[in-house]
Design an enzyme around this catalytic site. Structure first.
Site, PDB file in Angstrom:
ATOM      1  CG  ASP A 181     -19.036-106.762  -3.653  1.00 11.96           C
ATOM      2  OD1 ASP A 181     -18.972-106.081  -2.617  1.00 11.96           O
ATOM      3  OD2 ASP A 181     -18.507-106.435  -4.730  1.00 11.96           O
TER       4      ASP A 181
HETATM    5  N1  URA Z   1     -13.690-106.179  -4.913  1.00 10.23           N
HETATM    6  C1  URA Z   1     -14.966-106.199  -5.331  1.00 10.23           C
HETATM    7  O1  URA Z   1     -15.345-105.455  -6.224  1.00 10.23           O
HETATM    8  N2  URA Z   1     -15.820-107.045  -4.741  1.00 10.23           N
HETATM    9  C2  URA Z   1     -15.461-107.914  -3.781  1.00 10.23           C
HETATM   10  O2  URA Z   1     -16.289-108.680  -3.307  1.00 10.23           O
HETATM   11  C3  URA Z   1     -14.127-107.900  -3.351  1.00 10.23           C
HETATM   12  C4  URA Z   1     -13.245-107.017  -3.930  1.00 10.23           C
END
Ligand code: URA
Length: 234
Positions: free
Chosen positions: A101
């Site tokens: 993310d």
């Molecule tokens: N899970 C998440 O919620 N975000 C990420 O960036 C990776 C795994």
């Protein structure tokens, strides 16, 4: 013009030494002719076959990147934000293996090797990823047990490989969690369900690879050995 064994190795087919062995064994053809001479020079346009298979000539590149926050893990961004690609010193068309993310930090791999990317993304190969999640509040013993037993996310159970409490204070705690799942936002969804939203998230490892010795924003190339080991997940 480049030496045949180097071209074969750079394409990620095998090591240079193995490529030399294959050449000497008569297993390598250039434009349909067997070449047994080590150091034979080839042009970009030459067709190479190794053990009967046509060699994909685009040189493969593999990078390990310590992604900072406020970077998107796509190749392009409509909002013109920084992307992981901006940090990688290459002209090749590489792309990230999976996503982190925008606000997540940590280890992400990038390559132009579609085959390896598919292997590492495929759920059946069970590649482990370890995250450190800073979450609101602290999990009760019962919540920990629920997490260890598995959490249902969109009709599929996610059973962590390992879960450990790393740190705890009055308002938040840090939990180390290892999963083999690759679904988007999966860690945030898990902790949302438990009622402890994620405040910060970092991916510390991917398979056997870690961020050891690296700072946010740093990049390094994977070694041949590391690439080979990643292929062994298949
Ligand atoms: N899970 C998440 O919620 N975000 C990420 O960036 C990776 C795994």
């Amino acid at each position: 013009m480049e030496r045949l064994q180097k071209v074969i190795a750079n394409c990620g087919y095998t090591s240079r030494r193995k490529a030399e062995e294959l050449i000497l064994k008569g297993q390598v053809k250039v434009n349909n002719q067997i070449i047994v001479k080590l150091g034979y020079k080839v042009k970009d346009t030459d067709q190479i076959t190794v053990e009967g298979k046509s060699l994909n000539r685009e040189e493969k590149e593999y990078y390990l990147f310590y992604k900072p926050e406020k970077v998107v893990s796509t190749v392009k961004d409509n909002l013109n934000r920084k992307t992981v690609i901006d940090f990688i010193p290459t002209e090749k068309r590489i792309y990230p293996i999976g996503r982190l993310d925008y606000d997540t930090t940590g280890l992400i791999l990038l390559t132009n090797d579609g085959e390896l990317s598919n292997i590492l993304m495929h759920p059946s190969y069970q590649v482990e990823k370890t995250y450190i999640a800073k979450v609101e509040g602290s999990l009760t013993g019962r919540e920990f047990q629920l997490l260890k037993n598995g959490i249902m996310i969109e009709k599929r159970l996610v059973i962590p490989v390992r879960v450990k409490l790393r740190q705890k204070n009055k308002t938040n705690s840090k939990i180390e969690i290892t999963i083999t799942e690759g679904r988007n936002h999966i860690i945030k969804k898990i902790f949302d369900i438990l009622g402890h939203p994620v405040m910060e998230l970092k991916r510390e490892s991917f398979a056997f690879l870690t961020l050891q010795g690296m700072k946010k924003g740093e990049v390094r190339k994977l070694t041949f050995k590391e690439v080979k080991k990643l292929y062994s997940y298949k």
